[in-house]
Enzyme design. Sequence first.
Site, short mmCIF file in Angstrom:
data_model
loop_
_atom_site.label_atom_id
_atom_site.label_comp_id
_atom_site.label_asym_id
_atom_site.label_seq_id
_atom_site.Cartn_x
_atom_site.Cartn_y
_atom_site.Cartn_z
N THR A 1 0.65 -1.09 -0.06
CA THR A 1 -0.03 -0.22 -0.06
C THR A 1 0.85 1.10 0.04
O THR A 1 1.70 1.45 0.80
CB THR A 1 -0.96 -0.04 1.22
OG1 THR A 1 -1.53 -0.99 1.31
CG2 THR A 1 -1.78 1.23 1.44
N GLU A 2 0.60 2.18 -1.01
CA GLU A 2 1.22 3.37 -1.13
C GLU A 2 2.92 3.21 -1.06
O GLU A 2 3.46 4.24 -0.71
CB GLU A 2 0.81 4.30 0.02
CG GLU A 2 -0.58 4.66 0.08
CD GLU A 2 -1.25 5.36 -0.81
OE1 GLU A 2 -0.55 6.08 -1.53
OE2 GLU A 2 -2.53 5.46 -0.89
N LEU A 3 3.45 2.23 -1.44
CA LEU A 3 4.71 1.74 -1.66
C LEU A 3 5.26 2.02 -0.20
O LEU A 3 6.56 2.40 -0.05
CB LEU A 3 5.39 2.83 -2.64
CG LEU A 3 5.30 2.50 -4.18
CD1 LEU A 3 6.47 3.03 -4.87
CD2 LEU A 3 5.34 0.97 -4.36
#
Lengths: 433, 403
Positions: free
Chosen positions: B143-145
């Site tokens: 998630t979201e890097l």
Amino acid sequence: MNRALRTFMLGWEFPPYISGGLGTACYGLTKAMDRLGMQVVFALPMAEPMRFGGGAGGRQKAACEHPYPFRTVEFRTIASALRPYVPAGQFAGSRQGGKGPGAAHAGSRRSAHISSAHYGSDLFAAVEQYAQKAVEIARHESFDILHAHDWMTFPAAMAVAGASGAPLVVQVHSTEFDRSGEHVNQQVYDIERAGMHAADKVITVSHYTRNIILHRYGVPGEKVEVVYNGVEYDQPAAFPVETLPVKTDKIVLFLGRITMQKGPEYFLRAASRVLEKMDNVKFIMAGSGDLLYQSVEMAAELGIGHKVLFTRFLRGTDVDKAYQMADLYVMPSVSEPFGIAPLEALRHNVPVLISKQSGISEILHSALKVDFWDIDQMADKIIAVLQRPPLHQALRDNGASETSKFRWEDSAARIYDIYETTFNAAQAAVSGR
Amino acid sequence: MASVCFYFQVHQPYRLRPFTIFETGNDYFDDFKNNEILRKVAGKCYLPANALMLDLIERYAGQFKIAYSITGVLLEQLRQAAPEVLLSFQWLAETGCVEFLAETYYHSLSSLFSPDEFAHQVQMHVETIEQLFGQTPRVFRNTELIYNDVLAERIEQMGSFDAILAEGVDTVLGYRSCNYIYRPNGCRRLKLLLKNYRLSDDIAFRFSNRRWNQWPLCAETFARWINAVNGNGFAVNLFMDYETFGEHQWEDTGIFEFLRKLPEEILRHPDNDFKTPSQVASAYEAVGTIDVPHPISWADTERDISAWLGNALQQNAIAELYQLEQRVKQTGDAALLSDWRKLQISDHFYYMCTKYFADGDVHKYFNPFNSPYDSYINFMNVMDNLKTRCLMHEKLKPDLTMV
């Protein structure tokens, strides 16, 4: 920066001689103008002209009498019975003795209005008289711009503008619609409208008020500029806990005049909803006003009489104490052109819930906001602040740090820019003719 | 050799509806608004962008390749409200030039809070991708890097992944270039692909900025920047939100035209090619080890996790949510479990971000609430309701372990 334009300002007496938001705003603005080195001649209606040692047209600098050492702002007093929005008798005595820290709060600083019934016939006569005297004084002055604050100075401003030919800027701190809802006084409305239309520029204290001026007064949008108020804060006094009443419940605070404009009814209805969900909370209504007794009755009818405390008008250190005890400040105003009170609450480290029908809600971010009529939302948010410590803390801390961005110097500088454009446009119009 | 590696994030959350403490029902999500936004984004981005990608893949006959990471919660919503979009992704899958990555099904922050829940959501997502697109993801992106060493180790231990993606944060790389392949600290096999944020952001953020000195950006110029990497890196990882095309950058900015011309300009240089993340991982060896003790991400200028967990409201909300894990799971109530998982969608916490809020800047890509405080209040009200549901179960079915 060279601020060479000279302004003739028709304003209001300063606190502590007068209560009311208008006087406070004029005072804050004028001091900032002085600090910026703006050249201002300030025509001051005075009930007690002898205090300044001269009658109408007295050319004395106020610096020696007034605590603030003005340098570039000069004062001319005009003997007048005019009072900005203070109904005879109702608040006149309330200021006495209230000169300590926090004294200028709420009921006093914001005692802004007379409901229509309060406008006496002599008021309009006084407005006329003031206008005549202002023309008299202005005749001996040289200035480039005229600046008038709220309707009671508008007839004077129009008369001076007509006699001198100087461009006119009027500043609207509140409109008849804010003060009286839909039951406006036609005569006041007419004066407001005439002043705004006669003016070269209209300054309002919020976009909220700007909209009213566009839609209710038919003033073209390009003529109306928004300049937010600044705020001067008194250093709140901190009291040792043992000097405060014993606190067993959470406290939600309403502090202001108990009038239609301030929305006390919505506060009580929301309180009633809150009490459906939690018990350990009390609601304090601090202030006086024409809806005080109705509000007491309403609390009883809602069956929450034992949970709502009416303190009447608080002064001086009692205001600070009320803030110190509060867990949340609520401003449920029905119509609020600006709204300094929430900023004062934040300065006292009290988080705030404010109505969206206010100027301050446009620029204050760290606050909860609801429509004044949306009782469920108001109650929901009150409960959240009381029951969720991280929320209480975030609103309190972020809000307190946000209060420092409201500076009168910024307002004064913006107003000078408006003077310049207005003056230049007027010059261009004259030379183009 | 410079390989261009495109990966697009495709996600829409289940936004909550306004939910006061006085509500009694347990429908938490704003179906109407979610559908409306989905249709809007589908029309402006997903459908035209997918059509363009398909066109490019066909025109360059296997030379143009891309990767997607589509969240489980978006796939669910597409199936419900925009099946034509799902179908167009399936067509893309059939070309063989499109790779689908694995992530948490709920686009959640579970990697930071619950290893079990995290593993479950990754598994759920992998199964969904297999089922819908007929391929098993070999590359993981969180998630979201959001990334750190612990996560990389956990992903390697899962055994089914060759590589993991992360942001090419300067402070992590130091003097090293994001255009090489690395090994996560503590891993022996897993490879780490780092986002080239300068070149990615040129497309994702700066493309339409008229004050940018490179505006208007054309494909030729961009290809020149890619060529400059030749000899100084293996792959340029261009990671961005898919909504860049048509939604963040509107069609009239020329973003689709830019993309249409890009493959030709890139491929003009004989040493360039396009690769998917798996292909990059198998084509190049790791040149060094990257050490990331504290979580990084691709959000904001801080590129840390402060956008979701930076203030006390966010920390309080998420802590209380994960505290419910065992209670929710013990109820055996599938609907309750699903609601609890949907509350883990990272967007809910993003909406509570107060960074820059007092300056009037709002973190709000379709934020259903105007303020972080309102977002928090609403979320906590929903969670209160969810807690009550747990309580109802617990009353009905006494916990035997307590006896």
